[in-house]
Motif scaffolding. Structure first.
Motif, PDB file in Angstrom:
ATOM      1  N   ASN A  68       0.865  -1.185   0.000  1.00 58.51           N
ATOM      2  CA  ASN A  68       0.000   0.000   0.000  1.00 58.51           C
ATOM      3  C   ASN A  68       0.901   1.235   0.000  1.00 58.51           C
ATOM      4  N   VAL A  69       0.918   1.962  -1.102  1.00 58.20           N
ATOM      5  CA  VAL A  69       1.770   3.143  -1.228  1.00 58.20           C
ATOM      6  C   VAL A  69       0.877   4.379  -1.271  1.00 58.20           C
ATOM      7  N   TRP A  70       1.031   5.241  -0.289  1.00 63.46           N
ATOM      8  CA  TRP A  70       0.217   6.458  -0.186  1.00 63.46           C
ATOM      9  C   TRP A  70       1.120   7.683  -0.372  1.00 63.46           C
ATOM     10  N   TYR A  71       0.631   8.614  -1.163  1.00 61.68           N
ATOM     11  CA  TYR A  71       1.316   9.885  -1.345  1.00 61.68           C
ATOM     12  C   TYR A  71       0.453  10.985  -0.724  1.00 61.68           C
ATOM     13  N   GLY A  72       1.111  11.908  -0.034  1.00 63.64           N
ATOM     14  CA  GLY A  72       0.384  13.001   0.612  1.00 63.64           C
ATOM     15  C   GLY A  72       0.006  14.088  -0.372  1.00 63.64           C
ATOM     16  N   VAL A  73      -0.736  13.723  -1.386  1.00 63.60           N
ATOM     17  CA  VAL A  73      -1.164  14.694  -2.398  1.00 63.60           C
ATOM     18  C   VAL A  73      -2.545  14.292  -2.909  1.00 63.60           C
ATOM     19  N   GLY A  74      -3.422  15.259  -3.001  1.00 58.57           N
ATOM     20  CA  GLY A  74      -4.761  15.035  -3.530  1.00 58.57           C
ATOM     21  C   GLY A  74      -5.231  16.286  -4.234  1.00 58.57           C
ATOM     22  N   SER A  75      -6.502  16.341  -4.531  1.00 61.48           N
ATOM     23  CA  SER A  75      -7.019  17.491  -5.277  1.00 61.48           C
ATOM     24  C   SER A  75      -6.908  18.796  -4.494  1.00 61.48           C
ATOM     25  N   LYS A  76      -6.774  18.735  -3.168  1.00 63.44           N
ATOM     26  CA  LYS A  76      -6.618  19.965  -2.381  1.00 63.44           C
ATOM     27  C   LYS A  76      -5.299  20.672  -2.690  1.00 63.44           C
ATOM     28  N   ASP A  77      -4.338  19.953  -3.254  1.00 63.08           N
ATOM     29  CA  ASP A  77      -3.042  20.546  -3.562  1.00 63.08           C
ATOM     30  C   ASP A  77      -3.016  21.207  -4.938  1.00 63.08           C
ATOM     31  N   GLU A  78      -4.149  21.170  -5.640  1.00 67.58           N
ATOM     32  CA  GLU A  78      -4.226  21.824  -6.951  1.00 67.58           C
ATOM     33  C   GLU A  78      -4.539  23.313  -6.776  1.00 67.58           C
ATOM     34  N   LYS A  79      -4.538  24.003  -7.892  1.00 62.09           N
ATOM     35  CA  LYS A  79      -4.872  25.424  -7.881  1.00 62.09           C
ATOM     36  C   LYS A  79      -5.998  25.673  -8.872  1.00 62.09           C
ATOM     37  N   ARG A 124      -5.240  12.652  -0.543  1.00 67.63           N
ATOM     38  CA  ARG A 124      -4.153  11.720  -0.801  1.00 67.63           C
ATOM     39  C   ARG A 124      -4.399  10.951  -2.090  1.00 67.63           C
ATOM     40  N   THR A 125      -3.307  10.341  -2.586  1.00 70.46           N
ATOM     41  CA  THR A 125      -3.394   9.405  -3.710  1.00 70.46           C
ATOM     42  C   THR A 125      -2.759   8.104  -3.259  1.00 70.46           C
ATOM     43  N   ASN A 126      -3.402   6.961  -3.542  1.00 72.61           N
ATOM     44  CA  ASN A 126      -2.795   5.702  -3.110  1.00 72.61           C
ATOM     45  C   ASN A 126      -2.827   4.662  -4.223  1.00 72.61           C
ATOM     46  N   TYR A 127      -1.898   3.733  -4.107  1.00 72.83           N
ATOM     47  CA  TYR A 127      -1.764   2.625  -5.058  1.00 72.83           C
ATOM     48  C   TYR A 127      -1.568   1.363  -4.219  1.00 72.83           C
ATOM     49  N   PHE A 128      -2.251   0.295  -4.555  1.00 74.84           N
ATOM     50  CA  PHE A 128      -2.211  -0.860  -3.673  1.00 74.84           C
ATOM     51  C   PHE A 128      -2.471  -2.145  -4.435  1.00 74.84           C
ATOM     52  N   ALA A 228       5.865  10.240   0.722  1.00 76.45           N
ATOM     53  CA  ALA A 228       5.254   8.925   0.497  1.00 76.45           C
ATOM     54  C   ALA A 228       5.337   8.060   1.744  1.00 76.45           C
ATOM     55  N   VAL A 229       4.349   7.197   1.888  1.00 75.08           N
ATOM     56  CA  VAL A 229       4.311   6.175   2.940  1.00 75.08           C
ATOM     57  C   VAL A 229       4.100   4.828   2.268  1.00 75.08           C
ATOM     58  N   VAL A 230       4.956   3.873   2.584  1.00 72.73           N
ATOM     59  CA  VAL A 230       4.807   2.504   2.078  1.00 72.73           C
ATOM     60  C   VAL A 230       4.409   1.618   3.255  1.00 72.73           C
ATOM     61  N   VAL A 231       3.311   0.917   3.105  1.00 71.34           N
ATOM     62  CA  VAL A 231       2.878  -0.047   4.125  1.00 71.34           C
ATOM     63  C   VAL A 231       2.966  -1.446   3.527  1.00 71.34           C
ATOM     64  N   LEU A 232       3.658  -2.335   4.224  1.00 72.94           N
ATOM     65  CA  LEU A 232       3.709  -3.749   3.852  1.00 72.94           C
ATOM     66  C   LEU A 232       3.049  -4.536   4.974  1.00 72.94           C
ATOM     67  N   ALA A 233       2.013  -5.279   4.646  1.00 73.54           N
ATOM     68  CA  ALA A 233       1.281  -6.049   5.656  1.00 73.54           C
ATOM     69  C   ALA A 233       1.099  -7.467   5.158  1.00 73.54           C
ATOM     70  N   GLY A 234       1.427  -8.432   6.006  1.00 73.95           N
ATOM     71  CA  GLY A 234       1.210  -9.810   5.615  1.00 73.95           C
ATOM     72  C   GLY A 234       2.400 -10.699   5.891  1.00 73.95           C
TER      73      GLY A 234
END
Length: 924
Positions: A68-79, A124-128, A228-234
């Motif tokens: 689970n890779v999360w980036y601290g960026v979402g539509s709030k960071d747009e202009k 945020r944006t995430n990929y998992f 970025a935050v990377v979470v590895l679970a399992g």
């Protein structure tokens, strides 16, 4: 963010659960009798020298790892003027990187990845993805390659392609009933320039204006390792995880220093009103307040308030609006919790002839009561227990929405603490009725804006990283290993199958009765579904509200519904409360009330839902397709939604429901499958205790009439008008073999290659190559009798003709000059077999697979042998199956769209006879 659920705009489509109306003054202490389940997700946190955060949770119950890779960026960071970039870039991240410039899903499908996706929200944006343990290096290489090595792979062609895909996604969303609402709400509830004042998907103009330099600058600004935050679970240890992440991510630059706003609630004063006209089946009220941001106790109190207001049949607003005064067909609420601000949103669908002003008055009255009195302690305890029970269930899974990796990642990205869920649990456990009362009174006034600026730490980049010249090989994949199945028969003749799974203290079970929509044949369409829905309306000893309250107090969830061939009743209970939960389930199965008053109320809501069904293009098409394929004189000819017709539902009588219940819901016509934290020695006495008196009637078991239907000889076209729609929905259907066919595995693989996966031929053509559609698929709808096979694609309306031409071309090529290739077959074989070890991670997934297997007269050996059956398929078998099953020159085409724009063009294709239908499937 809310503790138990992911609250996005899509949450408004969810069904209602239980709640209760308060009648006593507020108390200032929590109930001493309440004992909330404990939730623990152990983890370790590491910070790399380049600023990347790694969170690791170790869980070896299945040989899979959630990435689970999360980036601290979402539509709030747009202009303003450059909106939609975060979501557009999420799409671009799947289109190849500098060292793997190909479709991102390819290696993962071959390795058997599951729960694979990417999402964007305001914050945020995430990929998992979940991958078999031997595929972890491959997954980390791929994730790190697009984090650190993407810019060089983005070109104008890719930007144009994904811009088109996103714009089709926007059109598809806005073409649905109420599809324009949330974009408008964002504009109207936040001041101009506020980061939440535009939609996540952005505007068409901004998407059109996005340049190659714009998107590359976006990547350079926000996709650095320190953001970025990377979470590895399992199935991995912390030491293994740290070593692998340092190898693959350690040489990626930290990225630019970022300014991050922390709060801007923007509370408003006074009442602002607007009216929107749209193509919708009924009037709906939305009422919105800007409230506390996530991370505050008041935000968590708003979650509890939402459940008190609309969390089920006995909740305050459901009781007033739907049950007692019958002003609305449905009412929903949710706390849309986000980093800068939250929003409490209440929605209600008005019954015909009821003014929205009357509904709003009731909402205001109930809120005023809560503001002055607070909820009762009993009501508050119930919704607390329900929310914690939902968290327990989510923590069964390592990945996916609401799974453990998701919980840890959200806590880290939003609050700098992977274990933040414990703080939310503390807010929940300590919440008193007075706290709820105070929160309501507080959030009627001002808001605040606070900005904190801190220097960026002195990050360092590793001198060397992973070998980027080739993708790491996937190691030897584990084989599927399922728990043994214990079968026994109760004294009343009910067959029981039990698979023990002791990972979490829950038990899931499902009663399946032979019946379903097919049992309506010769009777009234929709009777099966209506009967199963009416089980929720109470028993002879418990009202609907009392039944809902009792289940919620036990932390149990249950549901009842009909499908094409069966009627099913499911229960998900905490092990400690299995006995009383079974007592309730036994009562509702054996003694449903079917009160006339409840039938009339349900009928009214049902008819309104039918109107909504007929306003949705895909549902509209699926209502008419069965009768076109099977003919009207067949058990499978009713609408595929199972909801019947206006005439059939209007004519339903109580005796019809009693007849369906007594005829089909009998112990000798059903099977009970149980998966969970129990044993046969524990379970069988409980079942005998609660179901021994449930006896089969004297008359013989009923049988469904599943006549064989001949394939049609030529193609036909049916058109349904949807004026003003920016999209057309295309379906091409035909009859197909039964799920019990010896060809079942070959058909499944054949379909996966053609249209059953993201990288299938059909989707790659219409979405990725042409970007005319947000997604095109094909489905083999399995059934006990003859099944259905259909390809479908929602497309932009001006490409309807061209899209049909492409679908015909793909079907004819697949069955003719361009059949399945060995490479395509190998990819699907790898995908279907590699994901098997993790496919049954949850009890619900295993329960469904066992139920389907037993319904086909098979056993666990057959279920475990699926991978071997796939691997032994030859290319000749798959090609022969496509030619034998698919009939591209004898299809039934259903096209829903604005006929003023598409009718002449569709007719010019000369596919076959063209007939215009109304939304009920009647020829015009």
């Amino acid at each position: 963010m809310p503790l138990m659920r992911t609250l996005t705009a899509a949450a408004v489509a969810t069904a209602l659960l239980g709640g209760c109306q308060a009648t006593t003054p507020a108390s200032t202490t929590t109930s001493a009798a309440q004992n909330l389940p404990e939730v623990k997700i152990p983890y370790q946190v590491f910070t790399l020298d380049n600023g990347l955060t790694l969170v690791v949770h170790e869980d070896h119950k299945a040989p899979i790892v959630a990435v689970n890779v999360w980036y601290g960026v979402g539509s709030k960071d747009e202009k303003p003027g450059k909106t939609g970039f975060a979501h557009l870039f999420e799409h671009l991240m799947f289109n190849g990187s500098e060292n793997f410039n190909d479709e991102y899903f390819g290696p993962f499908e071959k390795a058997g990845a599951t729960d694979m996706n990417g999402t964007t929200n305001n914050d945020r944006t995430n990929y998992f993805e979940n991958v078999p343990t031997p595929a972890l290096d491959m997954a980390l290489w791929m994730e790190s390659d697009r984090m650190g090595h993407l810019v060089g792979a983005i070109d104008q062609a890719k930007l144009d392609e994904q811009r088109g895909v996103v714009q089709n996604e926007k059109r598809q969303g806005e073409s649905q009933p109420y599809g324009r609402v949330f974009g408008y709400l964002a504009e109207q509830t936040f001041p101009k320039g506020h980061p939440y004042s535009w939609s996540v998907i952005g505007s068409m103009d901004d998407l059109n204006a996005a340049s190659l330099d714009d998107v590359k600058d976006w990547f350079k600004s926000y996709y650095g390792a320190a953001n970025a935050v990377v979470v590895l679970a399992g199935d991995i240890t912390p030491d293994q995880a740290k070593a692998k992440v340092e190898k693959y991510f350690g040489d990626i630059p930290a990225g630019q220093p970022l300014k991050k706003m922390q709060s801007w609630v923007a509370k408003s004063q006074g009442t602002k009103r607007a009216t929107m006209q749209d193509q919708v089946p009924n009037a709906r009220l939305y009422k919105v307040w800007n409230v506390a941001e996530t991370g505050t106790a008041d935000s968590d109190y708003m979650d509890l308030l939402s459940d008190l207001l609309t969390g089920g049949k006995s909740s305050r607003l459901y009781q007033r609006l739907v049950e007692q005064e019958q002003l609305a067909t449905n009412v929903y609420s949710f706390n849309y919790a986000r980093l800068l601000a939250g929003q409490m949103i209440i929605l209600a669908d008005a019954k015909p002839g009821v003014s929205l002003e009357r509904i709003e008055k009731v909402i205001d009255e109930e809120l005023a009561k809560l503001a002055s009195q607070g909820p009762s302690q009993q009501d508050l305890d119930r919704v607390k227990f329900s929310q914690v029970a939902n968290l327990v269930r989510g923590a069964e899974r390592i990945g996916g929405f609401g799974g453990k990796s998701d919980i840890l990642a959200s806590g880290m990205v939003y609050h700098g603490d992977p274990g933040y869920y414990q703080k939310q649990l503390g807010h929940l456990e300590q919440a008193t009725p007075a706290d709820i009362q105070a929160a309501i009174n507080t959030w009627l006034n001002d808001g605040a804006f606070v900005l904190n600026v801190v220097p960026q730490p002195d990050y360092k980049t590793a001198a060397a990283g992973a070998d980027r010249s080739k993708l790491p090989a996937v190691g030897k994949l584990p084989t599927l290993s399922l728990p043994s199945l214990h079968s026994f028969t109760l004294s009343n003749g009910l067959e029981v199958a039990l698979a023990e799974r002791h990972d979490t203290p829950t038990v899931e079970l499902q009663f399946s009765f032979d019946g379903g929509y097919a049992a309506d044949y010769g009777h009234k369409a929709g009777a099966a579904s209506f009967t199963m829905a009416m089980l929720a309306e109470g028993t002879q000893s418990l009202s609907a509200a009392q039944l809902s309250d009792a289940m919620q107090e036990l932390g149990s969830n249950w549901s009842s519904q009909a499908s094409l061939d069966s009627a099913n009743i499911s229960l998900d209970a905490l092990t400690v409360n299995l006995d009383p939960s079974l007592a309730l389930l036994s009562d509702l199965i054996q003694h449903p009330a079917f009160s006339q008053d409840s039938i009339d109320k349900q009928r009214s809501r049902w008819l309104e839902n039918l109107n909504q069904e007929k306003a949705q293009p895909m549902a509209m098409a699926l209502r008419v397709l069965p009768s076109l394929l099977y003919g009207k004189d067949h058990a499978y000819s009713a609408p595929l939604t199972g909801s019947g017709t206006k005439d059939s539902i209007s004519a339903l009588k109580r005796e019809d429901l009693v007849s369906f219940h007594d005829t089909w819901l009998r112990p000798d016509n059903g099977r009970l499958v149980v998966v969970g934290d129990t044993t046969e020695a524990q379970l069988k006495p409980l079942l005998e205790k609660h179901f021994a008196n449930w006896q089969a009637p004297a008359q013989a078991k009923p049988q469904k009439q599943l006549d064989q239907v001949a394939q049609q000889g030529e193609s036909r076209v049916f058109l349904i008008d949807q004026p003003g729609s920016p999209q057309a929905t295309i379906i091409a259907g035909q009859l197909a073999p039964s799920e019990r066919s010896d060809q079942a595995t070959a058909i499944d693989v054949m379909n996966a290659i053609f249209g059953g996966t993201f990288t299938s031929r059909l989707n790659m053509n219409l979405r990725e190559d042409k970007h005319w559609s947000y997604g095109a698929r094909s489905i083999w709808l399995k059934a006990e009798g003859q099944g259905m096979y259909f390809a479908y694609a929602p497309v932009q309306v001006d490409k309807t003709k061209e899209s049909i031409q492409e679908m015909v071309k793909e079907l004819k090529a697949y069955t003719g000059k361009a059949p399945a290739t060995q490479a395509e077959l190998d990819k699907i074989k790898a995908n279907k077999t590699a994901k098997l070890p993790g496919a049954y991670e949850t009890k619900g997934a295993l329960l469904g697979a066992i139920g389907d297997t037993l319904a086909q007269g098979k056993d666990m050996t057959w279920l475990e042998g699926y991978g071997n059956r796939v691997n032994t398929l030859t290319l000749d078998q798959v090609q022969a199956t496509a030619k034998g099953v698919l009939h591209p020159d004898a299809l039934t085409w259903v096209v829903v769209g604005d006929l003023s724009q598409i009718e002449d063009k569709v007719r010019s294709l000369k596919l076959g006879k063209v007939v215009k239908l109304d939304s009920d499937g009647n020829p015009i």
